[in-house]
Design a protein around this motif. Structure first.
Motif, PDB file in Angstrom:
ATOM      1  N   GLU A  22       0.756  -1.296  -0.116  1.00 57.27           N
ATOM      2  CA  GLU A  22      -0.174  -0.148   0.066  1.00 57.27           C
ATOM      3  C   GLU A  22       1.015   1.306  -0.004  1.00 57.27           C
ATOM      4  OE1 GLU A  22      -3.775   1.013   2.641  1.00 57.27           O
ATOM      5  OE2 GLU A  22      -1.668   1.608   3.855  1.00 57.27           O
ATOM      6  N   VAL A  23       0.442   2.478  -0.953  1.00 53.28           N
ATOM      7  CA  VAL A  23       1.032   3.618  -0.924  1.00 53.28           C
ATOM      8  C   VAL A  23       0.166   4.528  -0.911  1.00 53.28           C
ATOM      9  CG1 VAL A  23       2.893   4.762  -2.323  1.00 53.28           C
ATOM     10  CG2 VAL A  23       2.896   2.521  -2.611  1.00 53.28           C
ATOM     11  N   VAL A  24       0.451   5.349   0.188  1.00 52.39           N
ATOM     12  CA  VAL A  24      -0.406   6.494   0.748  1.00 52.39           C
ATOM     13  C   VAL A  24       0.016   7.927   0.604  1.00 52.39           C
ATOM     14  CG1 VAL A  24      -2.289   7.069   2.233  1.00 52.39           C
ATOM     15  CG2 VAL A  24      -1.244   4.735   2.200  1.00 52.39           C
ATOM     16  N   LEU A  25      -0.651   8.840   0.004  1.00 55.08           N
ATOM     17  CA  LEU A  25      -0.220  10.178  -0.096  1.00 55.08           C
ATOM     18  C   LEU A  25      -0.929  11.083   0.803  1.00 55.08           C
ATOM     19  CD1 LEU A  25       1.693  12.502  -1.039  1.00 55.08           C
ATOM     20  CD2 LEU A  25       0.087  12.651  -3.023  1.00 55.08           C
ATOM     21  N   HIS A  26      -0.600  11.438   2.072  1.00 57.44           N
ATOM     22  CA  HIS A  26      -1.394  12.466   2.905  1.00 57.44           C
ATOM     23  C   HIS A  26      -1.172  13.980   2.655  1.00 57.44           C
ATOM     24  CE1 HIS A  26      -2.550   8.925   5.545  1.00 57.44           C
ATOM     25  NE2 HIS A  26      -1.330   8.635   5.347  1.00 57.44           N
ATOM     26  N   ASP A  27      -2.297  14.756   2.626  1.00 55.45           N
ATOM     27  CA  ASP A  27      -2.058  16.145   2.775  1.00 55.45           C
ATOM     28  C   ASP A  27      -2.625  16.693   4.060  1.00 55.45           C
ATOM     29  OD1 ASP A  27      -2.562  18.860   2.624  1.00 55.45           O
ATOM     30  OD2 ASP A  27      -3.861  19.079   0.919  1.00 55.45           O
ATOM     31  N   LEU A  28      -1.481  17.256   4.809  1.00 53.01           N
ATOM     32  CA  LEU A  28      -1.650  17.495   6.267  1.00 53.01           C
ATOM     33  C   LEU A  28      -2.009  19.025   6.388  1.00 53.01           C
ATOM     34  CD1 LEU A  28       1.271  15.365   7.673  1.00 53.01           C
ATOM     35  CD2 LEU A  28      -1.192  14.550   7.645  1.00 53.01           C
ATOM     36  N   THR A  29      -2.257  19.709   5.404  1.00 55.95           N
ATOM     37  CA  THR A  29      -2.530  21.219   5.799  1.00 55.95           C
ATOM     38  C   THR A  29      -4.166  21.281   6.086  1.00 55.95           C
ATOM     39  OG1 THR A  29      -3.101  21.469   3.294  1.00 55.95           O
ATOM     40  CG2 THR A  29      -0.766  21.503   4.038  1.00 55.95           C
ATOM     41  N   GLN A  30      -4.967  20.309   5.823  1.00 55.10           N
ATOM     42  CA  GLN A  30      -6.380  20.399   6.200  1.00 55.10           C
ATOM     43  C   GLN A  30      -6.432  19.760   7.558  1.00 55.10           C
ATOM     44  OE1 GLN A  30      -8.146  22.461   4.109  1.00 55.10           O
ATOM     45  NE2 GLN A  30      -6.064  22.779   2.956  1.00 55.10           N
ATOM     46  N   GLY A  31      -8.023  19.606   7.946  1.00 59.85           N
ATOM     47  CA  GLY A  31      -8.330  18.870   8.936  1.00 59.85           C
ATOM     48  C   GLY A  31      -7.904  17.358   8.886  1.00 59.85           C
ATOM     49  N   TYR A  32      -7.440  16.640  10.063  1.00 60.01           N
ATOM     50  CA  TYR A  32      -6.927  15.541  10.209  1.00 60.01           C
ATOM     51  C   TYR A  32      -7.979  14.409   9.783  1.00 60.01           C
ATOM     52  CZ  TYR A  32      -3.238  12.184  11.452  1.00 60.01           C
ATOM     53  OH  TYR A  32      -2.204  11.308  11.180  1.00 60.01           O
ATOM     54  N   GLU A  33      -9.403  14.934   9.767  1.00 53.58           N
ATOM     55  CA  GLU A  33     -10.407  14.074   9.614  1.00 53.58           C
ATOM     56  C   GLU A  33     -10.143  13.384   8.332  1.00 53.58           C
ATOM     57  OE1 GLU A  33     -10.612  16.934  10.647  1.00 53.58           O
ATOM     58  OE2 GLU A  33     -11.164  16.766  12.658  1.00 53.58           O
ATOM     59  N   SER A  34      -9.521  14.019   7.217  1.00 53.44           N
ATOM     60  CA  SER A  34      -9.649  13.471   5.817  1.00 53.44           C
ATOM     61  C   SER A  34      -8.303  13.966   5.119  1.00 53.44           C
ATOM     62  CB  SER A  34     -10.646  14.332   4.982  1.00 53.44           C
ATOM     63  OG  SER A  34     -10.781  13.789   3.588  1.00 53.44           O
ATOM     64  N   THR A  35      -7.284  13.122   5.490  1.00 52.16           N
ATOM     65  CA  THR A  35      -5.682  13.546   4.945  1.00 52.16           C
ATOM     66  C   THR A  35      -5.417  12.854   3.543  1.00 52.16           C
ATOM     67  OG1 THR A  35      -4.771  11.573   6.126  1.00 52.16           O
ATOM     68  CG2 THR A  35      -4.938  13.970   7.391  1.00 52.16           C
ATOM     69  N   ILE A  36      -5.933  11.814   3.364  1.00 52.61           N
ATOM     70  CA  ILE A  36      -5.624  10.850   2.235  1.00 52.61           C
ATOM     71  C   ILE A  36      -6.119  11.522   0.849  1.00 52.61           C
ATOM     72  CG2 ILE A  36      -5.518   8.747   0.982  1.00 52.61           C
ATOM     73  CD1 ILE A  36      -6.050   7.352   3.901  1.00 52.61           C
ATOM     74  N   VAL A  37      -5.235  11.735   0.058  1.00 51.74           N
ATOM     75  CA  VAL A  37      -5.454  12.421  -1.238  1.00 51.74           C
ATOM     76  C   VAL A  37      -5.199  11.387  -2.255  1.00 51.74           C
ATOM     77  CG1 VAL A  37      -5.214  14.993  -0.588  1.00 51.74           C
ATOM     78  CG2 VAL A  37      -3.317  13.677  -1.362  1.00 51.74           C
ATOM     79  N   ALA A  38      -4.383  10.410  -2.122  1.00 56.59           N
ATOM     80  CA  ALA A  38      -4.233   9.469  -2.983  1.00 56.59           C
ATOM     81  C   ALA A  38      -3.611   8.176  -2.322  1.00 56.59           C
ATOM     82  CB  ALA A  38      -2.886   9.911  -4.039  1.00 56.59           C
ATOM     83  N   ILE A  39      -4.098   6.881  -2.820  1.00 58.42           N
ATOM     84  CA  ILE A  39      -3.663   5.783  -2.084  1.00 58.42           C
ATOM     85  C   ILE A  39      -3.614   4.592  -3.445  1.00 58.42           C
ATOM     86  CG2 ILE A  39      -6.143   5.110  -1.609  1.00 58.42           C
ATOM     87  CD1 ILE A  39      -4.887   4.086   0.832  1.00 58.42           C
ATOM     88  N   GLU A  40      -2.740   3.539  -3.229  1.00 53.73           N
ATOM     89  CA  GLU A  40      -2.531   2.723  -4.053  1.00 53.73           C
ATOM     90  C   GLU A  40      -2.675   1.236  -3.197  1.00 53.73           C
ATOM     91  OE1 GLU A  40      -2.529   2.299  -7.788  1.00 53.73           O
ATOM     92  OE2 GLU A  40      -3.043   4.419  -7.704  1.00 53.73           O
TER      93      GLU A  40
END
Length: 222
Positions: free
Chosen positions: A27-45
């Motif tokens: 699994e490879v995951v990209l998180h955007d941590l600039t917004q709320g922690y409730e929804s950080t995953i912006v891309a995932i394989e």
């Protein structure tokens, strides 16, 4: 790099290449941590490894980085476990902007469960050490992450809330604070309910804790 979403055209091919290289067990995951922690995953394989998808939240380790409890969040080749029992060999690296603020993370989770079944005969191929085991929780809902932190808090204090003194509850709040729990929206309400204290009391405890800490730690959201 200033914003994760502005670099997606660069990062997405990298994510796909890593997943293709290691196969469906990675699994490879990209998180955007600039917004709320409730929804950080912006891309995932290969999200089936942890059961997560785009729009889900990050793990407890990311909270500690954002809180400032961990100053160097990058971790490589550590062992963790999913809630359904998969054993993962993981690496996480964090991205900062020009101001030194943490804005995102790239995480890889390789499911080595099948290898561990045959560990006695292929130990040299598993390339892991249980000495490096790290507690990391993968969830879809940030409330599940808070529930986990509250359970860990109870274990740390070592007694039920009904038997906790004020000092115990201050320690409990400090435990949660250092693990970034209050970075989650409305976490304060859940903590107050768990510890059977008012919001006013919670703020007083946090003031006591932060007054005793070194200056310069980032403020939290309750």
């Amino acid at each position: 790099m200033e914003h994760i979403k502005e670099e997606l055209n660069v990062l997405l091919p990298v994510i796909r290449a890593i997943a293709a290289q290691f196969g469906e067990k990675c699994e490879v995951v990209l998180h955007d941590l600039t917004q709320g922690y409730e929804s950080t995953i912006v891309a995932i394989e290969n999200g089936h490894i942890t059961g997560r998808k785009v729009g889900d939240c990050g793990s407890n380790l990311g909270l500690e980085v954002l809180r400032g409890t961990v100053t160097e969040g990058n971790r490589y080749n550590y062992i963790t476990q999913t809630k359904d029992g998969k054993i993962l060999r993981s690496s996480s690296t964090y991205f900062k902007n020009s101001k030194g603020e943490t804005i995102g993370a790239l995480c890889m989770n390789l499911d080595i469960s099948d290898l561990l079944v045959a560990e006695n005969t292929i130990r040299s191929l598993t390339m892991h050490s249980l000495d490096q085991e790290v507690k990391e929780v993968f969830v879809n809902d940030v409330n599940d992450l808070l529930d986990y932190l509250l359970q860990e808090c109870q274990k740390e204090i070592g007694k039920p809330v009904s038997h906790m003194s004020k000092e115990d509850k201050v320690k409990a709040v400090q435990f949660l604070d250092m693990r970034g729990a209050f970075l989650v929206k409305k976490a304060g309400d859940k903590v107050c309910q768990f510890l059977d204290i008012s919001k006013f009391t919670l703020y007083n405890y946090l003031d006591e804790i932060r007054a005793s800490q070194d200056k310069g730690m980032p403020k939290n959201r309750v």
